[in-house]
Enzyme design. Structure first.
Site, PDB file in Angstrom:
ATOM      1  N   CYS A  82     -61.154  67.923 112.117  1.00  0.00           N
ATOM      2  CA  CYS A  82     -60.438  67.863 113.391  1.00  0.00           C
ATOM      3  C   CYS A  82     -58.943  67.988 113.126  1.00  0.00           C
ATOM      4  CB  CYS A  82     -60.668  66.531 114.088  1.00  0.00           C
ATOM      5  SG  CYS A  82     -62.363  66.250 114.540  1.00  0.00           S
ATOM      6  N   ASP A 138     -31.447  50.242  84.803  1.00  0.00           N
ATOM      7  CA  ASP A 138     -30.069  49.788  84.697  1.00  0.00           C
ATOM      8  C   ASP A 138     -30.101  48.334  84.266  1.00  0.00           C
ATOM      9  OD1 ASP A 138     -30.977  48.706  87.024  1.00  0.00           O
ATOM     10  OD2 ASP A 138     -29.121  49.009  88.131  1.00  0.00           O
TER      11      ASP A 138
HETATM   12  P1  ADP Z   1     -23.571  49.294  86.290  1.00  0.00           P
HETATM   13  O1  ADP Z   1     -24.274  49.094  87.581  1.00  0.00           O
HETATM   14  O2  ADP Z   1     -24.460  49.809  85.213  1.00  0.00           O
HETATM   15  O3  ADP Z   1     -22.782  48.095  85.844  1.00  0.00           O
HETATM   16  P2  ADP Z   1     -21.324  50.604  87.553  1.00  0.00           P
HETATM   17  O4  ADP Z   1     -20.971  52.039  87.606  1.00  0.00           O
HETATM   18  O5  ADP Z   1     -21.627  49.905  88.803  1.00  0.00           O
HETATM   19  O6  ADP Z   1     -22.509  50.485  86.516  1.00  0.00           O
HETATM   20  O7  ADP Z   1     -20.109  49.821  86.859  1.00  0.00           O
HETATM   21  C1  ADP Z   1     -19.641  50.192  85.579  1.00  0.00           C
HETATM   22  C2  ADP Z   1     -18.639  49.225  85.032  1.00  0.00           C
HETATM   23  O8  ADP Z   1     -17.426  49.312  85.781  1.00  0.00           O
HETATM   24  C3  ADP Z   1     -19.045  47.789  85.146  1.00  0.00           C
HETATM   25  O9  ADP Z   1     -19.833  47.385  84.047  1.00  0.00           O
HETATM   26  C4  ADP Z   1     -17.697  47.071  85.157  1.00  0.00           C
HETATM   27  O10 ADP Z   1     -17.222  46.898  83.848  1.00  0.00           O
HETATM   28  C5  ADP Z   1     -16.798  48.032  85.887  1.00  0.00           C
HETATM   29  N1  ADP Z   1     -16.724  47.677  87.304  1.00  0.00           N
HETATM   30  C6  ADP Z   1     -17.297  48.296  88.332  1.00  0.00           C
HETATM   31  N2  ADP Z   1     -17.013  47.698  89.495  1.00  0.00           N
HETATM   32  C7  ADP Z   1     -16.255  46.625  89.192  1.00  0.00           C
HETATM   33  C8  ADP Z   1     -15.614  45.606  89.937  1.00  0.00           C
HETATM   34  N3  ADP Z   1     -15.733  45.524  91.263  1.00  0.00           N
HETATM   35  N4  ADP Z   1     -14.905  44.670  89.280  1.00  0.00           N
HETATM   36  C9  ADP Z   1     -14.781  44.739  87.952  1.00  0.00           C
HETATM   37  N5  ADP Z   1     -15.344  45.675  87.191  1.00  0.00           N
HETATM   38  C10 ADP Z   1     -16.057  46.621  87.783  1.00  0.00           C
HETATM   39 MG    MG Z   2     -24.812  49.220  89.331  1.00  0.00          MG
END
Ligand code: ADP
Ligand code: MG
Length: 763
Positions: free
Chosen positions: A16, A454
């Site tokens: 169907c 991750d």
């Molecule tokens: P993951 O999720 O693997 O940690 P991201 O791309 O989210 O990867 O972040 C990579 C890195 O950038 C983090 O490990 C941190 O060291 C730095 N980082 C990202 N966002 C922040 C934040 N808001 N404050 C401080 N460090 C940050």
């Molecule tokens: Mg992340």
């Protein structure tokens, strides 16, 4: 262009779905139509300027189906709201009523079937001289009773099949009802003619032999099969039902300073809702007054109730325990967590697995082919058979074969094989906190040989804590934390939370920030008290060309701690360390992935030292650290180009491209909406051990589908030649149409039964 999913009523079989699909696609203005027999739903994309649902329904009504057109009011609701609007289990109630009616029909034919089988049995035993012929009075009595019983069975119980014949003659569309209708009608008409013209036909035919009993038993068995199938099919939809039942129907709101009970559909954003002890939370929101423990097992999988105080978020569908509190609605209607979960499960259950394409193709050509085979069979019996066994016997056998072929060849089991297993599989996943976006994902998951995870939130708790502060200029520790917290207040990164909540505990007041900007994969920047600050990882310092001795951090990073460096444009002013504990179940889950032959790679933006420490703790095969979001995407592509089938877990916005690129993207429900949208699977409890379960689920479901398809095919491959009488010349085997009916009913029931078996299996 509108794309909407409608409920279709009147589908009796898998073919169907194909017929409806074809008819809808032929309508001017319809660009695509996907009809699913398992969920009884049609997903139609059409141009509203050219056609409308009412018109679409009209085009399929002559074929015996209707499209349930939602009322204007219901149009603006999400599927879950719609279900709620209908009184939640209304649809189920309707189904149960239908099943109760089917049961009555089945009960009404059971005595007729028993009588028919009794007569047949006596006949066979008498022919084999096991018992004496039936006494004359009896056989005279049955001789008159059988036509009456057959008339009732065919025209009352078998009405759907006769309608199938009518539609075939009128519109040229055949489905499995048509096959059964033609078969049983032929058997009935032949018998009727023999009875009516007994004397005239006596010289040419064996007028003693009629097919009333066959008509009765075939219709009865198939009706019984459909009844059992419908009963099991209701069970396959249990998961949605359970989720829908978690939805509160009403809520106590504060309007004009008074408490007032209203329907959940009427709750608006910002509304204040009072939650009394032992009641369900109606929508998502933020607690503003009072406190309580809430059972959040729906989202967290943890049976222990969680303490909720001012500022905490509460989620719809979760259950309050003893306390009472007031919260402010932040997400209502289709935006709530529960509504999205339900919508996702519904969508996935109705989606079509690629493996089904083959079954669909076969069902589409099956009915016409079977009709041809049936008529050929009859012709061969009459032309060839009558030369060997005489016309009368050949007609009798030919008719039996004709009916047998039509009845046994129904592609019903074939059509049920995939969707029933998918419905049960997706539903079982939902119960375990594994939300599958579509059937195709479930079909791919078990083939995965590489899992990319991750770190934050998947291997670690995702709730890092600030563990130390180091001042590196004239700024004091308190000032460093204040500036950092001011900046991080604007960020959604788990690190940000660690810093802001630390500042809160220390009762440090944050300052306002101007020109805030997030720097992807590195950190952030903004102006606090007139000075531009940068905060983030060592990569950020390098890209700003600030001299900074990273080895000074080694001692702590080698212990798995993550540095957040605060700097102005000229110099580094301080460093804080945050640490995130490894999830207790992560190690065990990874070793289970290893036993499944799956390689586990950790991919993170974090510091290499930190990442390797955590990686070693949980036992991943490979660690790739300090990757920028683009790098994550490239890494997945690279693994795929080496011939790997890759699944990836992630939670952040920056993970979305990689999640979409992976063969199977797996998001954590605690993560961002973007990540959830891009992923094929969402793990509600944000826990990697669920990934192992998801893979097992995929394996089990696919095995179920393959078994189903095998049996459905096998039935037809063996059944058709047997029923046609291919083995008659050599062995004298001829399948009675009665057994054909039984086999046909059994095949559908066994396929649904096999799918239901999945429900009871352990993941
Ligand atoms: P993951 O999720 O693997 O940690 P991201 O791309 O989210 O990867 O972040 C990579 C890195 O950038 C983090 O490990 C941190 O060291 C730095 N980082 C990202 N966002 C922040 C934040 N808001 N404050 C401080 N460090 C940050
Ligand atoms: Mg992340």
């Amino acid at each position: 262009m509108d794309t909407t999913t409608y409920t279709i009523k009147g589908m009796h079989c898998a073919s169907c779905a194909g017929i409806i699909e074809k008819t809808l696609k032929n309508v001017d203005g319809v660009t695509s139509a996907e009809v699913n027999y398992g969920t009884e739903a049609a997903k139609i994309a059409f141009n509203p300027a050219k056609t409308n649902p009412e018109q679409l329904s009209k085009t399929i009504e002559p074929l015996g189906y209707t499209l349930v057109v939602p009322t204007a009011e219901a149009m603006h609701m999400s599927p879950s709201e719609h279900a709620a609007h209908l009184g939640l289990s209304q649809t189920k109630k309707e189904k149960l009523a239908e099943i109760a009616e089917m049961k009555n029909t089945v009960l009404s034919v059971i005595p007729l079937t028993i009588i028919s089988i009794f007569i047949m049995g006596w006949d066979i035993l008498a022919q084999l001289s096991v018992i004496a012929e039936m006494p004359n009075v009896w056989s005279e009595f049955f001789h008159h009773l059988l036509p009456l019983m057959a008339t009732y069975t065919l025209f009352v119980v078998g009405k759907p099949y006769l309608l199938g014949v009518y539609r075939f003659l009128r519109y040229g569309k055949a489905n499995m009802d048509t096959l059964i209708g033609i078969g049983t009608l032929a058997a009935y008409l032949y018998s009727f003619i023999v009875t009516a013209f007994e004397e005239t036909l006596a010289p040419f035919l064996n007028v003693e032999y009629t097919y009333y009993d066959v008509t009765i038993v075939v219709v009865a068995f198939i009706t019984l099969g459909k009844y059992l199938e419908a009963r099991s099919k209701v069970k396959t939809g249990d998961a949605i039902e359970k989720l829908l039942n978690l939805q509160a129907k009403t809520a106590l709101v504060i309007r004009d300073g008074k408490e007032k009970e209203i329907s959940v559909n009427e709750i608006v954003h910002g509304e204040l809702i009072v939650v009394k002890p032992a009641s369900r939370i109606a929508v998502d929101g933020i607690l503003i007054e009072g406190s309580s423990y809430v059972d959040e097992s729906l989202v967290t999988g943890e049976p222990m109730p969680v303490k909720k105080e001012t500022g905490d978020t509460v989620v719809s569908g979760t259950m309050n325990t003893n306390g009472s509190f007031t919260f402010k609605a932040t997400k209502v209607g289709s935006e709530t967590m529960l509504a999205r979960i339900i919508a996702m499960v519904q969508e996935a259950q109705g989606s079509r697995a690629p493996i089904q394409a083959l079954a669909d193709k076969i069902s589409a050509v099956f009915v016409p082919i079977v009709l041809v085979i049936a008529f050929l069979t009859l012709a061969i019996w009459l032309i060839v058979g009558s030369q060997y066994i005489g016309f009368s016997q050949a007609l009798s056998n030919g008719l039996a074969s004709f009916v047998g072929v039509l009845v046994i060849a129904c592609p019903c089991a074939l059509g049920l094989a995939t969707p029933t297993a998918i419905i049960v599989g997706v539903g079982k996943g939902a119960k375990e906190g594994i939300l599958v976006k579509d059937a195709a994902t479930l079909e791919k998951l078990y083939k995965v040989n590489t899992v990319v995870v991750d770190k934050t939130g998947t291997l670690t708790n995702g709730k890092p804590e600030l563990v130390s502060v180091r001042a590196m200029s004239d700024l004091g520790e308190k000032e460093i934390i204040t500036i950092l917290a001011s900046l991080e207040k604007k960020s959604e990164h788990p690190i940000a939370h660690a810093i802001t909540s630390h500042a809160e505990r220390q009762k440090l007041a944050v300052s306002s920030v101007e020109h805030f900007e997030a720097i992807k994969g590195q950190g952030l920047k903004g102006i606090v008290n007139g000075i531009e600050y940068y905060a983030g990882n060592t990569k950020l310092m390098t890209s700003m060309k600030l001299s900074f001795d990273t080895s000074s951090l080694d001692q702590e990073t080698l212990e798995g701690k993550t540095p957040v460096i605060l700097a102005t444009q000229e110099k580094v002013v301080g460093v804080v360390m945050v640490a995130d504990a490894v999830k207790p179940e992560a190690k065990e889950a990874i070793s289970r992935l290893h036993t499944l032959g799956i390689k586990v790679i950790m991919l993170t933006g974090d510091n290499t030292n930190t990442a390797e420490f955590i990686g070693k703790q949980v036992g991943v095969d490979d660690v790739v650290a300090e990757v920028l979001p683009e790098g994550k995407l490239a890494q997945i592509k690279e693994l795929q180009s080496q011939g790997n089938i890759v699944a990836m877990t992630g939670d952040g916005v920056n993970d979305a491209p990689a999640l979409a690129q992976a063969d199977v993207g797996i998001a954590m429900a605690t993560g961002t909406d973007v990540a959830i949208e891009s992923a094929g699977i969402t793990l509600l409890h944000g826990d990697i051990s669920k990934l192992v379960k998801a893979i097992t689920l995929s394996k089990m479901t696919m095995r179920g589908i393959k078994q189903n398809l095998f049996w459905a095919f096998a039935y037809n491959v063996i059944g058709i030649p047997l029923a046609a009488g291919v083995f008659f010349p050599a062995f004298g085997w001829l399948l009675s149409p009665v057994f054909a009916g039984l086999a046909m009913a059994f095949s559908s029931v066994s396929v649904v039964g096999n799918s239901l078996r999945l429900q009871t299996k352990r993941l």
